[in-house]
Design a protein around this motif. Structure first.
Motif, PDB file in Angstrom:
ATOM      1  N   ARG A  32       0.903  -1.282  -0.078  1.00  0.00           N
ATOM      2  CA  ARG A  32       0.087  -0.106  -0.105  1.00  0.00           C
ATOM      3  C   ARG A  32       0.739   1.233  -0.011  1.00  0.00           C
ATOM      4  N   GLU A  33       2.066   1.096   0.745  1.00  0.00           N
ATOM      5  CA  GLU A  33       2.935   2.405   0.913  1.00  0.00           C
ATOM      6  C   GLU A  33       3.539   2.488  -0.470  1.00  0.00           C
ATOM      7  N   ARG A  91      -2.205   6.363   0.999  1.00  0.00           N
ATOM      8  CA  ARG A  91      -1.973   6.927   2.357  1.00  0.00           C
ATOM      9  C   ARG A  91      -3.344   6.823   3.182  1.00  0.00           C
ATOM     10  N   GLN A 102      -6.415   7.631   5.794  1.00  0.00           N
ATOM     11  CA  GLN A 102      -6.897   8.608   6.725  1.00  0.00           C
ATOM     12  C   GLN A 102      -7.015   8.058   7.925  1.00  0.00           C
ATOM     13  N   ASP A 150      -8.385   3.207  10.434  1.00  0.00           N
ATOM     14  CA  ASP A 150      -8.022   4.133   9.262  1.00  0.00           C
ATOM     15  C   ASP A 150      -8.788   3.480   8.031  1.00  0.00           C
ATOM     16  N   LEU A 155      -8.310   3.809   3.269  1.00  0.00           N
ATOM     17  CA  LEU A 155      -7.750   4.540   2.155  1.00  0.00           C
ATOM     18  C   LEU A 155      -9.184   5.377   1.804  1.00  0.00           C
TER      19      LEU A 155
END
Length: 412
Positions: free
Chosen positions: A171-172, A177, A179, A275, A277
């Motif tokens: 993902r990185e 990124r 939230q 969190d 995306l």
């Protein structure tokens, strides 16, 4: 460097990755799943298999085989609040046969999925293999690099699925990124032996400002103490005795068992986070499960939502991946990936909002653990009157989810 070829490569052998790998392999897609550990054995992971997941296993003809593994059937989730036992969730109000929740070690569930997938010729599971990055061509993801027991390798695939958790490396690397939403609590997990005489199965105890979770694992309790975010430092300073007192304040029947905890090495901190995306995909790339949206332990729905992501992904992806495998196309259309996100994002976001509200209620100074002890008669009467309506709503909300997924008939 060794180079493998697949139609889809999935990073992460958790519930999302293993279920998607199984569904794709059952439908003729050449799929590789990589898992960084040598086995699936990790303690203090989600052990709840919800009615909707049992329904998916039933659609695949695997329900009875799975239920042949060691497990516990749970029809109600009880909570003891200030000494008063409540029955807020009753899964028997759901339509049979999936009218109960299963408690089973997650490693058994994952091993079961892996064994079923291994019977398909297009499925490969690479253990002790860690994703290190993505490979790209002309702005599209074309596979991954990884490190396995024999050294570095590359896996080329028209679609990469990140199911590698809330700290996803892929993902990185994809530039996505999440939230992050502030969560005011953490959880300390630990094992406690069961005494010969224990209360009926109870999910949570709330009393004197403390909240304790107890998950029955047969001969022991997987136990959690909810603490304020960052509160581990205060407990460490106060000593292990203060920790035992905080647990016993909510669940006095555990006081003797707590003597088995004599050091902090027996206690594991789960830093709770929520969190998600804003965008789950790129050309040739998709994130699902915790890699797309980290859920908190509230209501125990993390495994359920990961499985539902996998089912929705399989429903959307099998046909495009078959077309790629047959040479009719070269990549999955972005509209397919966007449609998948549009389907899964609303129930995920709604559940996260509910989890955040629950955490704020638990963490506030006069939260549920700080109610009068015992509860006033008027309060107990009001709760008893509301329970039947509450049970119907919570059974569906927790047991099935806000948008339960079903495997497409043609893919079963």
């Amino acid at each position: 460097m060794d180079v493998l070829q697949a139609t889809c490569v999935i990073s992460g052998g958790g519930p999302a990755g293993m279920m998607l790998g199984l569904l794709l392999a059952r439908n003729g897609v050449d799929v590789v799943v990589i898992e960084k550990h040598a086995d699936f054995f990790r303690d203090f992971r989600g052990d709840t298999i919800h009615p909707s997941t049992l329904g998916v296993l039933g659609e695949l003809g695997l329900r009875e085989r799975f239920l042949g593994l060691p497990h516990t059937n749970v029809r109600t989730l009880d909570a003891v609040v200030s000494g008063t036992r409540l029955h807020p969730v009753d899964f028997s109000r759901l339509a049979p046969p999936d009218d109960f929740l299963v408690l089973a070690p997650q490693w058994d569930f994952l091993s079961f999925l892996a064994d079923e997938a291994a019977e398909r010729p297009g499925f490969r599971l690479l253990m002790e293999t860690t994703a290190t990055g993505l490979t790209w061509r002309d702005g599209a993801v074309t596979g991954i690099t990884a490190r396995g027991p024999a050294g570095d390798l590359a896996i080329a695939a028209p679609l990469v699925v990140a199911a590698d958790g809330r700290d996803s490396v892929l993902r990185e690397d994809a530039g996505l990124r999440p939230q992050r939403f502030g969560v005011p609590i953490d959880v300390l997990w630990f094992r406690l032996p069961k005494a010969a005489a224990t209360p009926p199965s109870t999910l949570a105890y709330l009393r004197h400002g403390s909240m304790v979770i107890t998950i029955d694992r047969g001969d022991y309790f997987q136990t959690g103490l909810v603490i304020a975010k960052g509160g581990i430092d205060d407990l460490n300073a106060a000593g292990i005795g203060a920790f035992r007192d905080a647990v016993a304040a909510a669940a006095p029947f555990l006081r003797d068992a707590l003597l088995s905890i004599d050091g902090w090495e027996q206690v594991k901190l789960l830093s709770v986070q929520i969190d998600r995306l804003a965008r789950w995909y790129r050309r040739g790339f998709l994130a699902i499960g915790d890699a797309a949206h980290a859920m908190s332990p509230a209501f125990g729905v993390g495994v359920n939502y990961a499985v539902q992501d996998a089912v929705a992904a399989a429903n959307a992806l099998v046909d495009p991946l078959r077309a790629i495998q047959g040479g009719a196309s070269e990549e999955v259309d972005l509209r397919v990936l966007d449609g998948l996100q549009r389907r899964r994002l609303p129930p995920v976001a709604a559940m996260q909002r509910i989890q955040l509200a629950a955490h704020r209620g638990i963490a506030r100074p006069n939260g549920p653990g700080a109610l009068p002890d015992p509860l006033p008669l008027l309060v107990r009467g009001a709760l008893a009157a509301a329970t039947p309506l509450l049970q119907r709503a919570t059974a569906r909300f927790i047991g099935r989810g806000l948008r339960p997924e079903s495997v497409r008939p043609g893919l079963r």
